[in-house]
Design a protein around this motif. Structure first.
Motif, PDB file in Angstrom:
ATOM      1  N   ILE A 128     -13.541  -1.545   6.731  1.00 36.27           N
ATOM      2  CA  ILE A 128     -12.508  -1.464   5.704  1.00 36.27           C
ATOM      3  C   ILE A 128     -12.798  -0.297   4.775  1.00 36.27           C
ATOM      4  CG2 ILE A 128     -11.396  -2.656   3.771  1.00 36.27           C
ATOM      5  CD1 ILE A 128     -12.294  -5.297   5.149  1.00 36.27           C
ATOM      6  N   LYS A 129     -11.811   0.590   4.643  1.00 31.79           N
ATOM      7  CA  LYS A 129     -11.890   1.706   3.704  1.00 31.79           C
ATOM      8  C   LYS A 129     -10.723   1.524   2.731  1.00 31.79           C
ATOM      9  CE  LYS A 129     -13.810   4.593   7.326  1.00 31.79           C
ATOM     10  NZ  LYS A 129     -13.605   5.725   8.210  1.00 31.79           N
ATOM     11  N   ALA A 130     -10.998   0.888   1.593  1.00 31.24           N
ATOM     12  CA  ALA A 130      -9.964   0.561   0.617  1.00 31.24           C
ATOM     13  C   ALA A 130     -10.120   1.446  -0.614  1.00 31.24           C
ATOM     14  CB  ALA A 130     -10.058  -0.902   0.223  1.00 31.24           C
ATOM     15  N   SER A 131      -9.012   2.007  -1.066  1.00 27.11           N
ATOM     16  CA  SER A 131      -9.054   2.888  -2.235  1.00 27.11           C
ATOM     17  C   SER A 131      -7.805   2.688  -3.090  1.00 27.11           C
ATOM     18  CB  SER A 131      -9.157   4.361  -1.808  1.00 27.11           C
ATOM     19  OG  SER A 131      -8.032   4.728  -1.042  1.00 27.11           O
ATOM     20  N   ALA A 132      -7.904   3.156  -4.324  1.00 23.58           N
ATOM     21  CA  ALA A 132      -6.762   3.164  -5.226  1.00 23.58           C
ATOM     22  C   ALA A 132      -6.137   4.551  -5.183  1.00 23.58           C
ATOM     23  CB  ALA A 132      -7.213   2.830  -6.651  1.00 23.58           C
ATOM     24  N   PRO A 133      -4.855   4.679  -5.485  1.00 24.59           N
ATOM     25  CA  PRO A 133      -4.224   5.998  -5.492  1.00 24.59           C
ATOM     26  C   PRO A 133      -4.987   6.964  -6.403  1.00 24.59           C
ATOM     27  CG  PRO A 133      -2.564   4.302  -5.649  1.00 24.59           C
ATOM     28  CD  PRO A 133      -3.894   3.620  -5.805  1.00 24.59           C
ATOM     29  N   PRO A 168       0.803  -1.227   0.000  1.00 25.06           N
ATOM     30  CA  PRO A 168       0.000   0.000   0.000  1.00 25.06           C
ATOM     31  C   PRO A 168       0.833   1.275   0.000  1.00 25.06           C
ATOM     32  CG  PRO A 168      -0.013  -1.006   2.171  1.00 25.06           C
ATOM     33  CD  PRO A 168       0.707  -1.951   1.260  1.00 25.06           C
ATOM     34  N   THR A 169       0.250   2.309  -0.608  1.00 27.91           N
ATOM     35  CA  THR A 169       0.861   3.629  -0.564  1.00 27.91           C
ATOM     36  C   THR A 169       0.449   4.358   0.714  1.00 27.91           C
ATOM     37  OG1 THR A 169      -0.982   4.427  -1.921  1.00 27.91           O
ATOM     38  CG2 THR A 169       1.066   3.891  -3.052  1.00 27.91           C
ATOM     39  N   ARG A 170      -0.630   3.872   1.339  1.00 26.85           N
ATOM     40  CA  ARG A 170      -1.071   4.404   2.632  1.00 26.85           C
ATOM     41  C   ARG A 170      -1.771   3.272   3.366  1.00 26.85           C
ATOM     42  NH1 ARG A 170      -5.691   6.355   4.483  1.00 26.85           N
ATOM     43  NH2 ARG A 170      -6.699   6.439   2.460  1.00 26.85           N
ATOM     44  N   LEU A 171      -1.457   3.146   4.659  1.00 25.41           N
ATOM     45  CA  LEU A 171      -2.081   2.105   5.465  1.00 25.41           C
ATOM     46  C   LEU A 171      -2.206   2.585   6.898  1.00 25.41           C
ATOM     47  CD1 LEU A 171      -3.113  -0.807   5.923  1.00 25.41           C
ATOM     48  CD2 LEU A 171      -0.723  -1.474   6.309  1.00 25.41           C
ATOM     49  N   ALA A 172      -3.403   2.473   7.440  1.00 24.64           N
ATOM     50  CA  ALA A 172      -3.646   2.762   8.858  1.00 24.64           C
ATOM     51  C   ALA A 172      -4.542   1.648   9.400  1.00 24.64           C
ATOM     52  CB  ALA A 172      -4.322   4.117   9.027  1.00 24.64           C
ATOM     53  N   GLU A 186      -4.721   2.236   0.941  1.00 23.68           N
ATOM     54  CA  GLU A 186      -4.679   2.720  -0.438  1.00 23.68           C
ATOM     55  C   GLU A 186      -3.632   1.900  -1.172  1.00 23.68           C
ATOM     56  OE1 GLU A 186      -4.522   7.106  -1.734  1.00 23.68           O
ATOM     57  OE2 GLU A 186      -2.455   6.390  -1.863  1.00 23.68           O
ATOM     58  N   SER A 187      -4.035   1.307  -2.291  1.00 30.03           N
ATOM     59  CA  SER A 187      -3.122   0.461  -3.049  1.00 30.03           C
ATOM     60  C   SER A 187      -3.522   0.440  -4.516  1.00 30.03           C
ATOM     61  CB  SER A 187      -3.145  -0.962  -2.493  1.00 30.03           C
ATOM     62  OG  SER A 187      -2.415  -1.837  -3.332  1.00 30.03           O
ATOM     63  N   ALA A 188      -2.531   0.339  -5.380  1.00 29.02           N
ATOM     64  CA  ALA A 188      -2.797   0.203  -6.813  1.00 29.02           C
ATOM     65  C   ALA A 188      -3.558  -1.092  -7.108  1.00 29.02           C
ATOM     66  CB  ALA A 188      -1.486   0.239  -7.587  1.00 29.02           C
ATOM     67  N   ALA A 189      -3.479  -2.061  -6.214  1.00 34.39           N
ATOM     68  CA  ALA A 189      -4.195  -3.331  -6.399  1.00 34.39           C
ATOM     69  C   ALA A 189      -5.705  -3.140  -6.442  1.00 34.39           C
ATOM     70  CB  ALA A 189      -3.831  -4.303  -5.275  1.00 34.39           C
TER      71      ALA A 189
END
Length: 83
Positions: free
Chosen positions: A75-80, A11-15, A42-45
């Protein structure tokens, strides 16, 4: 949880936020202080992936943690670049 998510998604951001204190005495509180969590990742995946599938991907990466060792997981999952 952080290590599993780092490995699975780079991830580019993880909390990983422990919300257990807010739920003390509620259903699912096992007294461990580690029963309720929020994950912001936040991840490109996740690019081009629907919200439900993102949550399934995170749950799969966490293995047996959700539902057995953790009662509740937001879960709050996002792409960059997503807002």
């Amino acid at each position: 949880m952080e290590m599993l998510l780092e490995t699975a998604f780079a991830p580019t951001r993880l909390a990983v936020i422990n919300d257990s204190a807010k739920h003390h005495g509620h259903s699912g509180d096992d007294g461990s202080g580690e029963s309720h969590f929020t994950i912001e990742i936040e991840s490109a995946a996740f690019a081009g992936v629907a919200r439900l599938m993102r949550q399934r991907m995170v749950n799969k990466a966490l293995g047996d943690i959700p539902g057995t060792r953790v009662h509740a997981l937001a879960i709050k999952a996002s792409a960059p670049g997503e807002i």
